[in-house]
Structures are given as C-alpha cells and as structure tokens.
Design an enzyme around this catalytic site. Structure first.
Site, PDB file in Angstrom:
ATOM      1  N   LYS A  49       0.834  -1.200   0.000  1.00 26.18           N
ATOM      2  CA  LYS A  49       0.000   0.000   0.000  1.00 26.18           C
ATOM      3  C   LYS A  49       0.874   1.256   0.000  1.00 26.18           C
ATOM      4  O   LYS A  49       0.632   2.203  -0.744  1.00 26.18           O
ATOM      5  CB  LYS A  49      -0.899  -0.025   1.251  1.00 26.18           C
ATOM      6  CG  LYS A  49      -2.121   0.857   1.133  1.00 26.18           C
ATOM      7  CD  LYS A  49      -2.868   0.951   2.431  1.00 26.18           C
ATOM      8  CE  LYS A  49      -3.879  -0.154   2.602  1.00 26.18           C
ATOM      9  NZ  LYS A  49      -4.633  -0.016   3.859  1.00 26.18           N
ATOM     10  N   PHE A 273     -30.652  11.871   4.633  1.00 29.68           N
ATOM     11  CA  PHE A 273     -30.589  10.561   5.299  1.00 29.68           C
ATOM     12  C   PHE A 273     -31.977   9.990   5.578  1.00 29.68           C
ATOM     13  O   PHE A 273     -32.194   9.311   6.572  1.00 29.68           O
ATOM     14  CB  PHE A 273     -29.712  10.630   6.565  1.00 29.68           C
ATOM     15  CG  PHE A 273     -28.265  10.333   6.234  1.00 29.68           C
ATOM     16  CD1 PHE A 273     -27.541  11.213   5.452  1.00 29.68           C
ATOM     17  CD2 PHE A 273     -27.662   9.156   6.643  1.00 29.68           C
ATOM     18  CE1 PHE A 273     -26.231  10.931   5.086  1.00 29.68           C
ATOM     19  CE2 PHE A 273     -26.351   8.862   6.280  1.00 29.68           C
ATOM     20  CZ  PHE A 273     -25.644   9.765   5.505  1.00 29.68           C
ATOM     21  N   LEU A 274     -32.898  10.299   4.675  1.00 35.52           N
ATOM     22  CA  LEU A 274     -34.238   9.713   4.754  1.00 35.52           C
ATOM     23  C   LEU A 274     -34.540   8.942   3.478  1.00 35.52           C
ATOM     24  O   LEU A 274     -35.681   8.864   3.045  1.00 35.52           O
ATOM     25  CB  LEU A 274     -35.287  10.807   4.962  1.00 35.52           C
ATOM     26  CG  LEU A 274     -35.443  11.366   6.372  1.00 35.52           C
ATOM     27  CD1 LEU A 274     -36.598  12.359   6.428  1.00 35.52           C
ATOM     28  CD2 LEU A 274     -35.689  10.253   7.394  1.00 35.52           C
ATOM     29  N   GLY A 277     -34.547   2.206   1.488  1.00 37.29           N
ATOM     30  CA  GLY A 277     -34.009   1.285   0.487  1.00 37.29           C
ATOM     31  C   GLY A 277     -33.523   0.011   1.135  1.00 37.29           C
ATOM     32  O   GLY A 277     -34.124  -0.483   2.096  1.00 37.29           O
ATOM     33  N   CYS A 284     -18.464   1.597   8.627  1.00 37.68           N
ATOM     34  CA  CYS A 284     -18.635   2.449   9.811  1.00 37.68           C
ATOM     35  C   CYS A 284     -19.954   2.240  10.541  1.00 37.68           C
ATOM     36  O   CYS A 284     -19.976   1.750  11.659  1.00 37.68           O
ATOM     37  CB  CYS A 284     -18.490   3.915   9.407  1.00 37.68           C
ATOM     38  SG  CYS A 284     -16.927   4.236   8.585  1.00 37.68           S
ATOM     39  N   LYS A 287     -20.838  -1.371  12.254  1.00 41.04           N
ATOM     40  CA  LYS A 287     -19.988  -1.805  13.376  1.00 41.04           C
ATOM     41  C   LYS A 287     -20.000  -0.762  14.488  1.00 41.04           C
ATOM     42  O   LYS A 287     -19.885  -1.109  15.667  1.00 41.04           O
ATOM     43  CB  LYS A 287     -18.562  -2.120  12.919  1.00 41.04           C
ATOM     44  CG  LYS A 287     -17.775  -0.970  12.340  1.00 41.04           C
ATOM     45  CD  LYS A 287     -16.534  -0.635  13.123  1.00 41.04           C
ATOM     46  CE  LYS A 287     -15.734   0.447  12.411  1.00 41.04           C
ATOM     47  NZ  LYS A 287     -15.170   1.455  13.246  1.00 41.04           N
TER      48      LYS A 287
END
Ligand code: UGA
Length: 464
Positions: A49, A273-274, A277, A284, A287
């Site tokens: 990496k 954030f409404l 689906g 993130c 967890k």
C-alpha cells in the site's frame, strides 16, 4: 486544563504531521493536509500500500483524491513510509488513523491495531510530540492510550495524547477534510489545544478565505470520543426510521418516498438521510452502532442504547424484503426458508455499499446478490467501481464486465446501489436487452414513471 511546560513546539504555525494507517481515513487526511501546505508522512505496515501511494496510485476509489496525491508528492510535501523511527523523528503531531473493526467474536470494537500503532510509535519517539486519535473508538480508550504511551515512551519526553474524531463520508472525503462542518478536539492541556489549533490552521484559513466559519469545539476526552459514535448512531437511526416507515407503507399501501419528502420539509426533521431502500452498510455505521451498544453494556447503561439493537434489526430486515419483492415480481412463492428462484436469471446492479466508492464492506447490495444466488437464481453482478473488491468478498458470484452484459436476457433487474450510471440509463434501451421487463429499485433511485412508461413492471422499497 493545566498548562504544560513551554516547549519549542508551542506556537508552531505549521507542525509536521504523520498519519498512522493509510486506509480511507489516514490516506485522505494525509493527502488533504499536504494540500493545505503541511509537511506530512503517511505510515502503514502494509508495504504494498505504501509503495503504491508513494508512486501516486490510490489503493481505493475516492473522487478527486488521486490528483491531490500526485500533486503533493511532486511538491515534496507528502511522503509515505513503513519506518516508525522515521515518522517518530519527523512528526510534531501523530494521528492514529488505523481501523477499529468489529471483534471477530463479539459486538465490541477490536482495538488491536490502535494498540500496535501507539505502542510502536511510542517506543520510537525521541522528542516531545502530540499523539491524536482519529479512529472511532469506545469511550474510555484515550486513557488506555495514555497508559500505553507512558509504558512505552520515555517519561521525560512529556508525550501528550488528544482525541479528534473525523466525520468524513466516502465519496465526499476530500471536501469533508478540507471543508469540515465542525472540528472537535478532546484535550487535557493548553499545549495540546494550541498544537491542534496550529494543526487545523489550514482548514480555518481556507474557511476564512471562502467566507465560511468552521466551529472548533474543545471538549474533554470522553465527549470527543462519544461525539463520533453518537453522530453515526443518529445517522443510522434516521435511516432505519425511514426503512421502518417503508415496511409500514408496503402493507398499508403508502409511498415512503412521498412520506419522506413530506416529513423532510419540517426543518426540525430535515430531508437528508431519509432515503429508504436496502439499508445502510459500509465500514462504519453497522460496526459503530454495535460497538456503542457493547460499550454501553460495559458501563452499565445498556438500556439507554437498546434502541440501537432495533435499528440494526430494521436495517438487516431490508435485505430479505428485497428478496420478497423479487419473488413477487417473478411470480415465485416465498416459504419460511425464502423463495425458490431456480431457473431465473437476475441482474444485480451495484455491489458497493454506496455510490462513488469501491468499498464493499458490509454492503447490502452484495449481501442481497448472495441471497438471490443462494435461492437458486443465476445472478450476474455489475458495479462501476467495486468489482475487484466484490470478487474478493464473494468469489462464487458471477460478475459481468458491463451493465449491458449484466442485464442481457435477465428475467429481473435489481438496482441495489444508486450509481449515476444506473439512475441515468435509458429504460427503453435496457428493455430491449432483458428477457422480461421487471425491475426492483432497491434504492428508490429510478424515475419510476419513466420506467413504467417504457413497459417495466416496477417495484420500489416501501412504495405501493
Ligand atoms: C459515515 C458517516 O456518514 C460519516 O459522517 C462518518 O465519518 C463515517 O461513516 C465514518 O464513521 O467514518 P460513510 O460510511 O462513508 O459515512 O457513508 P454514509 O454516507 O453515511 O452512508 C452509510 C450507508 O447508509 C450507505 O450504505 C448508504 O447507502 C446508506 N444510506 C445513507 C441510506 O440507506 N439512506 C440514506 O438516506 C443515507
């Protein structure tokens, strides 16, 4: 807040920065802070990496970031290293950006990468510096990090620890770092506060130049740690709330898209954030809400966060709901073990947990693709960026090289990640490729009227 002894670093305008862990978080921060004029080294134990980053190749997909990587490597402000002694000597401020995944055998966070990074760095430090945690951690971790530092670094160096959570969203990460909507710093001393102020001067100057202000909140350790998990818990709750409404709409004959729009006009609720689906995924939110519950249990306040268990269950229920819609459209019955979809061909469009990312961690799209395949369907998956990662996680699925290849001769198309390529595709053209015009819109992202006009049987999530 006690004042620490004067140090040659106090008042430093441009501290030298290191970022330990060059995943989404650390690499993005390292590159963006170099862009703001800081001298930066990104550190990782992953040799490949680091070699790729040092050559100007980003190991993940993030819009706009690779250009900045190349520009700052060329300017000499940005370096990458696997050498702890080098970064320990170089840095005035060291950011801990390593992953804190869910424990293999529980809901709590696995802090072993934080432990390794802090221990390794501390053992190599030879001068005063500030160690700042950015990784998402359970409340109380900072004190443990302080203990690790005092066990491993010479006491006379006066190494200090602070916590500064990050709020970047994949797909918008560059802007979220350069133009954050807030900066939160958890500190114990004036020196640490001054160092972090100097570290964020580039962000504050950019905001001033653009006529914006960025609130900089100075808090205690526990608040700084909690701000991050509380923010993600709130976002997850908002998404599960609308997905719960979708469940109700489905049986009551309502339309969750209109419902979300209507409640979102109330500024106390807001329309972001409404999006109902197939639910939230990624490295993130899932967890973090589990680790938050585990930590609350340990602290004896498990009841306070019991609702997050429900948030998790609503989220996971979205996946079998897609299966039911698919079975309905295909005219198959669903038994207790799910539907039998043998003899059908299904195109799954999307594998990543959201668009503009190649991240497939806990991706609902990929999980549904696997469920459809398990039910006997011949599934073809296509994603604009996530194919390589998807193949590693779900090697048994069949992948199609293009959208057209995925949908050719399909009996059903499931759109499970709202990539622009899918939203903007022409339902008339696609209709000529499939065997039958049936579509499940798992993200309510298609223009349903247009698709139906083009002859498609359309089913959205929570839409009559
Ligand atoms: C999330 C937070 O939004 C960031 O603020 C935070 O810094 C980050 O986690 C982190 O902890 O590092 P991210 O995981 O990149 O960011 O993605 P989000 O944009 O939050 O989306 C999460 C999931 O929710 C995606 O699967 C997305 O498709 C889904 N979602 C989002 C919905 O299903 N509906 C919505 O209305 C919004």
């Amino acid at each position: 807040m006690g004042s620490a002894a004067a140090s040659p670093l106090s008042g430093a305008k441009r501290p030298r920065l290191t970022f330990l862990g060059t995943g989404y978080l650390g690499a993005t921060y390292a590159i963006c802070f170099a862009e703001m004029g800081y001298r930066v080294i990104g550190f990782d134990v992953d040799v490949d990496k680091i070699a790729r980053l040092a050559n100007g190749t980003l190991p993940f997909h993030e819009p706009g970031l690779e250009n900045l990587l190349r520009r700052n490597l060329a300017a000499g402000r940005l370096q990458f290293s696997t050498n702890l002694a080098q970064i320990a000597e170089f840095g005035d401020v060291h950011f801990i950006c390593v992953g804190t995944p869910q424990q293999a055998d529980g809901m709590g966070a696995d802090l072993s990468y934080v432990e390794a990074a802090v221990t390794g760095l501390s053992q190599n430090l030879t001068r005063k510096a500030l160690i700042v945690g950015k990784s998402t951690v359970p409340v109380g971790t900072v004190e443990w990090v302080e203990q690790l530092v005092s066990k491993n670094a010479p006491a006379d160096l006066g190494i200090e620890v602070a916590w500064s959570p990050e709020f970047l969203q994949e797909g918008f990460a560059v802007d979220d770092v350069l133009r954050p909507n807030r900066i939160v710093i958890g500190v114990k001393t004036e020196w640490a506060k001054d160092m972090l102020h100097a570290t964020h001067k580039g962000v504050l100057d950019l905001a001033a130049a653009e006529g914006r202000t960025v609130p900089l909140m100075v808090t205690d350790f526990a608040t700084a740690e909690l701000v991050k998990v509380a923010a993600n818990a709130f976002l997850a709750t908002k998404i599960s709330f609308i997905n719960a409404m979708a469940e109700v709409c489905e049986v009551a004959g309502g339309d969750v898209v209109q419902l979300a729009q209507a409640i979102g006009y109330d500024p106390r609720i807001g329309n972001r954030f409404l999006q109902a689906g197939v639910g939230f995924g990624g490295g993130c939110l899932p967890k973090d809400i589990r680790a938050f519950q585990a930590r609350a249990q340990e602290l004896g306040v498990g009841d306070a966060l019991r609702f997050l268990h429900e948030v998790d269950l609503i989220n996971l229920r979205c996946r079998p709901r897609v299966m039911r819609l698919a079975a309905e459209l295909l005219g198959r019955r669903s038994g207790p073990a799910g539907p039998d979809l043998s003899g059908t061909r299904i195109a799954v469009l999307g594998a990543t947990f959201k668009p503009n990312s190649d991240d497939v961690r806990d991706a609902p799209a990929l999980a549904v693709a696997a469920l459809l395949a398990k039910s006997g369907s011949d599934v073809r998956v296509y994603d604009p960026q996530g194919m390589e990662n998807a193949r590693m996680v779900q090697p048994k699925l069949t992948y199609a090289p293009t959208l057209n290849d995925a949908i050719r001769s399909a009996d059903l198309v499931c759109v499970l990640t709202e990539w622009a390529e899918f939203r903007e595709s022409d339902p008339y053209v696609l209709g000529t490729l499939v065997a039958s015009r049936r579509v499940v819109d798992g993200r309510n992202c298609l223009d349903s009227a247009r698709w139906m006009k083009a002859g498609w049987q359309y089913r959205g999530m929570g839409r009559s």
